[in-house]
Write a protein that holds these residues in place. Structure first.
Motif, PDB file in Angstrom:
ATOM      1  N   CYS A  86      37.482  60.556  15.196  1.00 24.06           N
ATOM      2  CA  CYS A  86      36.129  60.294  14.710  1.00 24.06           C
ATOM      3  C   CYS A  86      35.319  61.583  14.798  1.00 24.06           C
ATOM      4  CB  CYS A  86      35.496  59.203  15.569  1.00 24.06           C
ATOM      5  SG  CYS A  86      33.770  58.875  15.160  1.00 24.06           S
ATOM      6  N   CYS A 134      32.048  60.988  17.360  1.00 28.79           N
ATOM      7  CA  CYS A 134      32.103  60.839  18.817  1.00 28.79           C
ATOM      8  C   CYS A 134      33.387  61.352  19.430  1.00 28.79           C
ATOM      9  CB  CYS A 134      31.890  59.376  19.207  1.00 28.79           C
ATOM     10  SG  CYS A 134      33.315  58.320  18.864  1.00 28.79           S
ATOM     11  N   TYR A 138      36.372  59.929  19.217  1.00 32.99           N
ATOM     12  CA  TYR A 138      37.376  58.890  19.474  1.00 32.99           C
ATOM     13  C   TYR A 138      38.611  59.144  18.622  1.00 32.99           C
ATOM     14  CZ  TYR A 138      39.700  54.355  18.984  1.00 32.99           C
ATOM     15  OH  TYR A 138      40.614  53.350  18.924  1.00 32.99           O
ATOM     16  N   CYS A 174      34.696  52.652  13.960  1.00 29.16           N
ATOM     17  CA  CYS A 174      34.987  53.273  15.241  1.00 29.16           C
ATOM     18  C   CYS A 174      34.514  52.351  16.369  1.00 29.16           C
ATOM     19  CB  CYS A 174      34.271  54.625  15.322  1.00 29.16           C
ATOM     20  SG  CYS A 174      34.428  55.434  16.925  1.00 29.16           S
ATOM     21  N   CYS A 234      31.436  54.256  18.364  1.00 26.18           N
ATOM     22  CA  CYS A 234      30.137  54.593  17.785  1.00 26.18           C
ATOM     23  C   CYS A 234      29.860  53.868  16.476  1.00 26.18           C
ATOM     24  CB  CYS A 234      30.001  56.104  17.591  1.00 26.18           C
ATOM     25  SG  CYS A 234      30.972  56.757  16.224  1.00 26.18           S
ATOM     26  N   ALA A 247      31.235  54.349  13.524  1.00 33.09           N
ATOM     27  CA  ALA A 247      31.421  55.136  12.306  1.00 33.09           C
ATOM     28  C   ALA A 247      32.457  54.470  11.403  1.00 33.09           C
ATOM     29  CB  ALA A 247      31.879  56.549  12.662  1.00 33.09           C
TER      30      ALA A 247
HETATM   31 ZN   LIG Z   1      33.146  57.338  16.765  1.00 32.80          ZN
END
Ligand SMILES: [Zn+2]
Length: 67
Positions: A6, A9, A11, A39, A42, A44
């Motif tokens: 991601c 963030c 991830y 995600c 966050c 996303a």
């Molecule tokens: Zn994220």
């Protein structure tokens, strides 16, 4: 299978592990995730993920055969 990260963030989506919290089974390729998957950290969308370039070239790594 490729790992995706991601951009917002950090991830990492690892297809070997899937995303159990979102009912994504192990072994699900990122490209096979539902379009509405987001995600887990966050929120996303898939469009905010970037493919991670593995250091190894296309080795056939099998699930459960690490080490
Ligand atoms: Zn994220």
């Amino acid at each position: 299978m490729k790992t995706y990260v991601c951009e917002l963030c950090g991830y990492e989506y690892n297809p070997k592990h899937g995303d159990p919290e979102n009912q994504i089974d192990e072994g699900t390729d990122f490209e096979d995730l539902p379009e509405d998957w987001v995600c887990p950290l966050c929120g996303a969308t898939k469009e905010d993920f970037e493919q991670v370039n593995n250091t190894d070239d296309d080795n056939d790594d099998e699930i459960g055969s690490e080490i």
